[in-house]
Scaffold this motif. Structure first.
Motif, short mmCIF file in Angstrom:
data_model
loop_
_atom_site.label_atom_id
_atom_site.label_comp_id
_atom_site.label_asym_id
_atom_site.label_seq_id
_atom_site.Cartn_x
_atom_site.Cartn_y
_atom_site.Cartn_z
N ASP A 330 35.25 13.40 -22.98
CA ASP A 330 34.37 12.79 -22.85
C ASP A 330 34.78 11.86 -20.86
N ASP A 331 33.91 11.29 -20.44
CA ASP A 331 33.88 11.59 -18.82
C ASP A 331 34.26 10.17 -18.72
N LEU A 332 35.60 10.00 -17.97
CA LEU A 332 36.52 9.07 -17.74
C LEU A 332 35.18 8.17 -17.03
N PHE A 333 35.76 9.27 -15.51
CA PHE A 333 34.54 8.72 -14.22
C PHE A 333 32.86 8.25 -14.66
N ALA A 334 33.04 8.35 -15.73
CA ALA A 334 31.14 7.26 -15.67
C ALA A 334 31.54 6.39 -16.39
N LEU A 335 33.61 5.52 -16.51
CA LEU A 335 32.41 3.77 -16.47
C LEU A 335 33.23 3.98 -15.27
N TYR A 336 33.86 3.87 -14.44
CA TYR A 336 33.97 4.29 -12.49
C TYR A 336 33.45 3.18 -11.82
N PRO A 337 32.66 3.17 -12.10
CA PRO A 337 31.37 2.69 -11.38
C PRO A 337 30.82 0.61 -11.49
N GLN A 338 31.76 0.98 -13.20
CA GLN A 338 31.02 -0.41 -13.55
C GLN A 338 32.33 -1.14 -13.30
N ALA A 339 33.44 0.08 -13.63
CA ALA A 339 35.62 -1.12 -13.31
C ALA A 339 35.15 -1.41 -11.84
N LEU A 340 34.94 -0.14 -11.00
CA LEU A 340 35.63 -0.65 -9.45
C LEU A 340 34.23 -2.12 -9.02
N ASP A 341 33.25 -2.43 -9.14
CA ASP A 341 32.69 -3.24 -8.79
C ASP A 341 33.46 -4.37 -9.52
N GLU A 342 33.79 -4.14 -10.65
CA GLU A 342 34.41 -5.44 -10.99
C GLU A 342 35.14 -6.14 -10.81
N CYS A 343 36.50 -5.09 -10.40
CA CYS A 343 38.15 -5.15 -10.02
C CYS A 343 37.01 -5.30 -8.40
N ARG A 344 35.95 -5.15 -7.72
CA ARG A 344 35.87 -5.26 -6.51
C ARG A 344 35.48 -7.20 -6.62
N LYS A 345 34.64 -7.55 -7.23
CA LYS A 345 34.18 -8.60 -7.17
C LYS A 345 35.59 -9.72 -7.04
N VAL A 346 36.18 -9.23 -8.39
CA VAL A 346 37.66 -10.26 -8.77
C VAL A 346 38.00 -10.45 -7.50
N VAL A 347 38.78 -9.48 -6.89
CA VAL A 347 39.54 -9.31 -5.28
C VAL A 347 38.78 -10.98 -4.31
N LEU A 348 37.52 -9.75 -4.06
CA LEU A 348 36.55 -10.73 -3.04
C LEU A 348 36.60 -12.27 -3.09
N LEU A 349 36.82 -12.17 -3.93
CA LEU A 349 36.52 -13.95 -4.65
C LEU A 349 37.55 -14.33 -4.72
N GLN A 350 38.82 -13.57 -4.22
CA GLN A 350 40.28 -14.01 -4.57
C GLN A 350 40.71 -14.59 -5.98
N GLU A 351 40.05 -14.33 -7.10
CA GLU A 351 40.27 -14.67 -8.80
C GLU A 351 41.49 -13.92 -9.05
N THR A 352 42.73 -14.53 -8.02
CA THR A 352 43.93 -13.84 -9.12
C THR A 352 44.25 -14.51 -10.22
N ASP A 353 43.83 -15.33 -10.44
CA ASP A 353 44.02 -14.94 -12.46
C ASP A 353 43.66 -14.41 -13.06
N ARG A 354 42.05 -13.76 -12.92
CA ARG A 354 41.58 -13.93 -13.34
C ARG A 354 42.04 -11.54 -13.41
N ILE A 355 42.68 -11.21 -12.70
CA ILE A 355 43.28 -9.93 -11.91
C ILE A 355 43.69 -8.82 -13.29
N GLU A 356 44.33 -9.50 -13.66
CA GLU A 356 45.55 -9.01 -15.30
C GLU A 356 44.71 -9.04 -16.48
N PRO A 357 43.67 -10.28 -16.61
CA PRO A 357 43.08 -9.85 -17.71
C PRO A 357 41.84 -8.86 -17.34
#
Length: 546
Positions: A330-357
């Motif tokens: 299966d193509d792992l990069f099919a999950l990439y856009p969703q993962a990048l959007d989620e990680c980008r928002k966590v960083v932009l909002l500086q939600e450091t307590d959510r980074i690890e989870p």
């Protein structure tokens, strides 16, 4: 003023004159702290020189020569000078020659076809280093030096034996058994269970011990000490600077001459605990299959030594049976856009307590999917690079990460858990950079505007909407943005959306229409026009689907 240390003497022997000339002129002897004391076309002449002039510190010799071959020469010179270092350069890729060389305590056995000036120079540096270490030990006391050198020489012979066993054709099984018995293992007469012990997170471990040799030497010593509690035949062999191959013979406490896996696991647990307690190292142990057939055992040992991918999804510090890895197509990069959007928002909002989870949740999803390790490494590397590159234009605070360092760190990681930790660290650093941006009063409004665009990139964004979000007059905000960034707010929004469009098109999963929709463009033609103006080509020419 102290006298300079005399150079170590070297004698080279080969009946092939071109090879002799090559060795004489291609190696920078003086630079290596060596003195070429003689070059001879046969072993007899070299031995005569050693008797009448001086036994060399280092002997480099071919095997097959008239009058006296290289193995005979080595044996006789060692009687004259037991601590002579010997390198054999041979055309013979046969186990019986390597076997005899190991018995004689030869430092290195190298095939001529693999030798280049660079590799030979590096080999000589290693030999000189060994000589220096031996001399330093002698300065601390001859008795202690003798013991240390004996252990070191035995370790070298064991390493040569196991590498020959793993990577050279075995034509003489009887000779192989004889050598193995010298190290405490009876091959062929009873089953032997191979176990690969791997130092986890090796780059950090090596740094703590200053050098590779120090690290594996410490691991080897602790391991060998605890292996004595096994009671039966057992030996540890250094395979690489981070791996030991342990061979367990029959368990003396089990009838029938079999290897008791429970007892082996008990010993491995004690080794793991001791390495963690005394050396602060984590190790993983992979157990193979016990066999009394030398060739089957060799095949299993090769699978263990070459089985890095089989350990990829294992947690660090486990004791497990080796298993052939099976990965999804299966193509792992099919999950990439969703993962990048989620990680980008966590960083932009500086939600450091959510980074690890967040990262660990994606790692768990990847583990469940069973994706190929190389694809997973590239996936996480792309995630971190995209996050850091995305914020690069938003701040004046330098990143602690270089692109080259990230490539090396992520692609050399051997475990999913390690990749997850690297990603968490990188995201925390990115979030910290965002905090530094907002700590600059003159740019606070600009940074917030940029963050607003990143978080709402999926829809239409107007200057008036952002100015209202910042509680600023729209005209004032427009002038402020242009002054601080040297581009208009509208140009920034377009550029940000086009960069995102390129990311989506790079994944080759979306049509041009779908990309336009995901970026808030109702009119596909308008999106195509903007993309071409920004990139110089149309989305389809860039690689998108029609």
């Amino acid at each position: 003023m102290t006298n300079p240390k005399p150079a170590r003497s070297v004698v080279i022997v080969d009946d092939d004159v071109p090879v002799l000339d090559f060795l004489r002129h291609a190696i920078p002897w003086d630079k290596l702290g060596l003195r070429l004391a003689g070059a001879f076309e046969n072993g007899a002449k070299a031995y005569e020189h050693a008797v009448n002039a001086e036994p060399p510190d280092l002997l480099i010799t071919d095997i097959g020569m008239p009058q006296m071959d290289g193995l005979q020469l080595t044996e006789r010179v060692k009687k004259l000078k037991p601590d002579v270092s010997v390198i054999i350069l041979s055309c013979h890729d046969e186990f019986k020659y390597a076997q005899q060389a190991i018995k004689l305590g030869v430092d290195d056995y190298v095939l001529k076809e693999t030798v280049s000036p660079a590799t030979l120079e590096e080999l000589l540096r290693t030999v000189v280093k060994r000589l220096e270490e031996r001399e330093a030990a002698e300065g601390a006391g001859k008795r202690l030096a003798s013991e240390v050198q004996s252990v070191h020489n035995r370790s070298i012979r064991k390493e040569q034996f196991i590498r020959s066993l793993l990577y050279h054709p075995i034509a003489d099984i009887a000779g192989w058994r004889e050598l193995a018995s010298g190290f405490g293992i009876r091959l062929g007469s009873a089953p032997v269970l191979p176990v690969l012990l791997v130092v986890d997170n090796y780059p950090e471990a090596k740094a703590r011990f200053v050098s590779e040799d120090n690290c594996i030497f410490a691991v080897e010593n602790v391991t060998e000490e605890l292996l004595r509690s096994y009671g039966g035949d057992v030996a540890a062999f250094r395979v690489t600077h981070r791996e030991l191959l342990l061979l367990f013979g029959p368990d003396p406490g089990v009838s029938g001459g079999t290897v008791g896996k429970y007892r082996v696991e008990s010993v491995l647990k004690r080794i793991r605990a001791a390495l963690g307690s005394y050396l602060k190292l984590s190790v993983t142990c992979m157990m193979g299959i016990a066999s009394s057939d030398p060739l089957l055992l060799r095949s299993d040992m090769q699978r263990l030594a070459d089985g890095r991918t089989s350990r990829f999804y294992l947690p660090e510090g486990v004791i497990a049976d080796w298993a052939e890895p099976v990965f999804t197509q299966d193509d792992l990069f099919a999950l990439y856009p969703q993962a990048l959007d989620e990680c980008r928002k966590v960083v932009l909002l500086q939600e450091t307590d959510r980074i690890e989870p967040v990262v660990l949740a994606w790692a768990a999803r990847i583990r469940e999917g069973g994706y190929p390790p190389e694809a997973v490494k590239e996936w996480f590397l792309k995630m971190v690079l995209d996050l850091h590159m995305k914020f690069k234009t938003m701040e004046h605070v330098p990143s602690a990460y270089s692109r080259e360092a990230l490539h090396q760190t992520f692609l050399e990681a051997e475990r999913l858990d390690r990749l997850s930790r690297y990603t968490i660290e990188a995201m925390r650093e990115a979030a910290s950079r965002m905090g530094a941006i907002y700590g600059q009063p003159q740019r606070a409004e600009i940074a917030e505007a940029q963050r607003f665009v990143e978080l709402n990139i999926h829809r239409k964004i107007s200057l008036e909407e952002v100015a209202d979000h910042l509680h600023l007059n729209a005209s004032y905000f427009s002038r402020l943005f242009k002054k601080e960034t040297n581009e208009t707010f509208v140009d920034f929004v377009t550029r940000t959306k086009m960069e995102k469009a390129k990311e989506l098109l790079d994944l080759s999963r979306y049509t041009v229409r779908e990309v336009a929709d995901r970026l808030g463009y109702d009119n596909k033609s308008y999106f195509v026009k903007l993309f071409k103006a920004f990139c110089g080509v149309t989305p389809k020419e860039y690689g998108g689907k029609g």
